[in-house]
Write an enzyme that holds these catalytic residues in place. Structure first.
Site, PDB file in Angstrom:
ATOM      1  N   ALA A  32     -12.420  60.188  33.206  1.00 50.39           N
ATOM      2  CA  ALA A  32     -12.307  60.723  32.077  1.00 50.39           C
ATOM      3  C   ALA A  32     -11.715  59.653  31.096  1.00 50.39           C
ATOM      4  O   ALA A  32     -10.888  59.985  30.243  1.00 50.39           O
ATOM      5  CB  ALA A  32     -11.764  62.065  31.969  1.00 50.39           C
ATOM      6  N   GLY A  36      -6.686  55.005  25.936  1.00 49.03           N
ATOM      7  CA  GLY A  36      -5.386  54.824  26.700  1.00 49.03           C
ATOM      8  C   GLY A  36      -5.895  53.712  27.804  1.00 49.03           C
ATOM      9  O   GLY A  36      -5.409  52.679  28.266  1.00 49.03           O
ATOM     10  N   HIS A  37      -6.934  54.169  28.717  1.00 46.56           N
ATOM     11  CA  HIS A  37      -7.441  53.644  29.782  1.00 46.56           C
ATOM     12  C   HIS A  37      -7.838  52.176  29.329  1.00 46.56           C
ATOM     13  O   HIS A  37      -7.652  51.119  30.076  1.00 46.56           O
ATOM     14  CB  HIS A  37      -8.565  54.398  30.391  1.00 46.56           C
ATOM     15  CG  HIS A  37      -8.123  55.701  31.163  1.00 46.56           C
ATOM     16  ND1 HIS A  37      -8.629  56.817  30.614  1.00 46.56           N
ATOM     17  CD2 HIS A  37      -7.057  55.888  32.154  1.00 46.56           C
ATOM     18  CE1 HIS A  37      -8.132  57.917  31.468  1.00 46.56           C
ATOM     19  NE2 HIS A  37      -7.227  57.261  32.121  1.00 46.56           N
ATOM     20  N   GLN A  61      -2.283  64.557  44.969  1.00 48.56           N
ATOM     21  CA  GLN A  61      -1.547  64.700  43.819  1.00 48.56           C
ATOM     22  C   GLN A  61      -1.229  65.835  42.831  1.00 48.56           C
ATOM     23  O   GLN A  61      -0.557  66.075  42.073  1.00 48.56           O
ATOM     24  CB  GLN A  61      -1.359  63.427  42.864  1.00 48.56           C
ATOM     25  CG  GLN A  61      -2.666  63.370  42.034  1.00 48.56           C
ATOM     26  CD  GLN A  61      -2.593  61.856  41.264  1.00 48.56           C
ATOM     27  OE1 GLN A  61      -2.847  60.882  41.650  1.00 48.56           O
ATOM     28  NE2 GLN A  61      -2.353  62.214  39.959  1.00 48.56           N
ATOM     29  N   LYS A 149       2.938  56.351  29.218  1.00 50.59           N
ATOM     30  CA  LYS A 149       2.779  57.764  28.887  1.00 50.59           C
ATOM     31  C   LYS A 149       3.255  58.439  29.895  1.00 50.59           C
ATOM     32  O   LYS A 149       3.918  59.509  30.089  1.00 50.59           O
ATOM     33  CB  LYS A 149       1.302  58.412  28.684  1.00 50.59           C
ATOM     34  CG  LYS A 149       1.110  59.661  28.369  1.00 50.59           C
ATOM     35  CD  LYS A 149      -0.256  59.856  27.937  1.00 50.59           C
ATOM     36  CE  LYS A 149      -0.279  61.328  28.265  1.00 50.59           C
ATOM     37  NZ  LYS A 149      -0.483  61.584  29.572  1.00 50.59           N
ATOM     38  N   SER A 185      -4.802  61.835  26.308  1.00 53.69           N
ATOM     39  CA  SER A 185      -4.803  62.253  27.450  1.00 53.69           C
ATOM     40  C   SER A 185      -6.235  62.727  27.978  1.00 53.69           C
ATOM     41  O   SER A 185      -6.780  63.447  27.087  1.00 53.69           O
ATOM     42  CB  SER A 185      -3.691  63.100  27.739  1.00 53.69           C
ATOM     43  OG  SER A 185      -3.853  63.943  28.942  1.00 53.69           O
ATOM     44  N   SER A 186      -6.536  62.541  29.193  1.00 57.03           N
ATOM     45  CA  SER A 186      -7.745  63.360  29.645  1.00 57.03           C
ATOM     46  C   SER A 186      -7.506  64.915  29.466  1.00 57.03           C
ATOM     47  O   SER A 186      -8.629  65.470  29.244  1.00 57.03           O
ATOM     48  CB  SER A 186      -8.155  62.832  31.200  1.00 57.03           C
ATOM     49  OG  SER A 186      -7.988  61.586  31.368  1.00 57.03           O
TER      50      SER A 186
HETATM   51  P1  AMP Z   1      -4.849  59.008  34.656  1.00 57.04           P
HETATM   52  O1  AMP Z   1      -6.319  58.603  34.603  1.00 57.04           O
HETATM   53  O2  AMP Z   1      -4.618  59.992  33.639  1.00 57.04           O
HETATM   54  O3  AMP Z   1      -4.344  58.976  35.989  1.00 57.04           O
HETATM   55  O4  AMP Z   1      -4.334  57.540  33.934  1.00 57.04           O
HETATM   56  C1  AMP Z   1      -4.553  56.308  34.368  1.00 57.04           C
HETATM   57  C2  AMP Z   1      -3.566  55.111  33.665  1.00 57.04           C
HETATM   58  O5  AMP Z   1      -3.707  55.186  32.394  1.00 57.04           O
HETATM   59  C3  AMP Z   1      -2.096  55.495  34.213  1.00 57.04           C
HETATM   60  O6  AMP Z   1      -1.513  54.399  34.174  1.00 57.04           O
HETATM   61  C4  AMP Z   1      -1.582  56.330  32.943  1.00 57.04           C
HETATM   62  O7  AMP Z   1      -0.399  56.286  32.484  1.00 57.04           O
HETATM   63  C5  AMP Z   1      -2.560  55.447  31.745  1.00 57.04           C
HETATM   64  N1  AMP Z   1      -2.770  56.130  30.552  1.00 57.04           N
HETATM   65  C6  AMP Z   1      -3.198  57.416  30.477  1.00 57.04           C
HETATM   66  N2  AMP Z   1      -3.448  57.768  29.068  1.00 57.04           N
HETATM   67  C7  AMP Z   1      -2.458  56.696  28.412  1.00 57.04           C
HETATM   68  C8  AMP Z   1      -2.333  56.594  26.984  1.00 57.04           C
HETATM   69  N3  AMP Z   1      -2.560  57.559  26.000  1.00 57.04           N
HETATM   70  N4  AMP Z   1      -1.822  55.515  26.632  1.00 57.04           N
HETATM   71  C9  AMP Z   1      -1.527  54.273  27.623  1.00 57.04           C
HETATM   72  N5  AMP Z   1      -1.923  54.683  28.824  1.00 57.04           N
HETATM   73  C10 AMP Z   1      -2.395  55.759  29.347  1.00 57.04           C
END
Ligand code: AMP
Length: 282
Positions: A32, A36-37, A61, A149, A185-186
């Site tokens: 998703a 950020g990613h 998790q 984040k 955020s996703s």
């Molecule tokens: P996730 O897919 O939510 O597990 O996130 C994967 C990576 O992307 C993790 O290292 C998160 O901290 C980072 N991430 C998610 N949202 C953001 C954001 N808004 N800004 C920076 N990094 C992000």
């Protein structure tokens, strides 16, 4: 861009690159994908010879009553984003390949895993750390990119890498926000338009707190934040805590660099955010 689904194949490819003296960057995600990613991927593209993005919604998790099944999944769009970002490999393993039924080994980072989010999501960080250890071993990453984040996650991974002598270097990346300040955020896709508007209060409150922190006592700032958070409609606070930037221990008046970390439910959606605050020296 190559899409790899098999763990052994990914490992073989990565080892080939290591033998070729390529430096490998890993961006672990649950898909998703959003801005950020993309910022993490861009950092790796700048620094590494090879960029691997892993997309894996890690069941270990999620708690039994959490959103594993309804977590947003959009492979087509994710692959488009990866292609546009010039990713070299997208690693998308199946759950049965990463965690077969007879999987027995888990990695825990004591104490750090039990505070903040860990108090409300038991076994969450054990699942996170275990999957990251596996991804490091599969990808032979020289560097891996993590968003601030998820500040607690970042600190826990840094500790695990240090304690277990992993060679992968952890690169922290700043929080990417919407124009409104809301941390991207996703899980924001769960929010209704009204809830999204409400959620924007979280980053505003944190921004005001970091200004207050420059001149006011820590406990006073904490109280102001709590009282503001309580006024957000349809919200429930899991925690609003100030911790030491370096080791996540509870901050006191003498701690110079702190993180104000918050977890709040807006309706059925749990949001986290944080801000780093530095005490001005007099
Ligand atoms: P996730 O897919 O939510 O597990 O996130 C994967 C990576 O992307 C993790 O290292 C998160 O901290 C980072 N991430 C998610 N949202 C953001 C954001 N808004 N800004 C920076 N990094 C992000």
């Amino acid at each position: 861009m190559r899409i790899i689904k098999n763990t052994l194949q990914m490992q073989k490819i990565a080892l080939g690159h290591i033998k070729n003296s390529d430096e490998i960057g890993l961006v672990p995600t649950m898909g998703a994908l959003h801005e950020g990613h993309i910022s993490l991927i861009a950092k790796s593209k700048k620094r590494d010879d090879i960029t691997i993005v892993s997309i894996f919604v890690n069941p270990t998790q999620f708690g039994p009553n959490e959103d594993y099944l309804k977590y947003p999944r959009n492979t087509k769009k994710d692959l488009e984003i990866c292609r546009e970002s010039h990713v070299d490999y997208v690693f998308m393993p199946l759950v049965g390949d990463m965690f077969p039924a007879n999987h027995k080994t888990f990695v825990e980072v004591e104490i750090l895993q039990d505070i903040l989010c860990g108090k409300f999501r038991s076994n969450h960080f054990r699942g996170v750390v275990t999957v990251i250890v596996k991804l490091f071993n599969i990808s032979y990453a020289d560097r891996s990119y993590f968003g601030m984040k998820d500040f607690q996650q970042l600190k826990i991974i840094e500790k695990m890498v240090k304690d277990l002598n992993f060679r992968t270097k952890i690169i922290p990346c700043p929080i990417v926000r919407e124009e409104s300040g809301l941390a991207i955020s996703s899980r924001n896709s769960y929010l209704s338009i009204e809830e999204k508007k409400t959620s924007e209060n979280i980053s505003r409150i944190l921004k005001e707190a970091s200004e207050d922190f420059k001149i006011k006592d820590l406990n006073f700032v904490k109280e102001i934040v709590l009282s503001k958070l309580k006024k957000i409609p349809e919200s429930k606070i899991d925690y609003a805590e100030v911790v030491d930037f370096n080791d996540l221990s509870l901050a006191d008046e003498s701690t110079r660099k702190v993180v104000f970390a918050i977890a709040v439910w807006i309706g059925q959606t749990r949001l986290i955010d944080n801000t780093i605050m530095i005490k001005q020296t007099k």
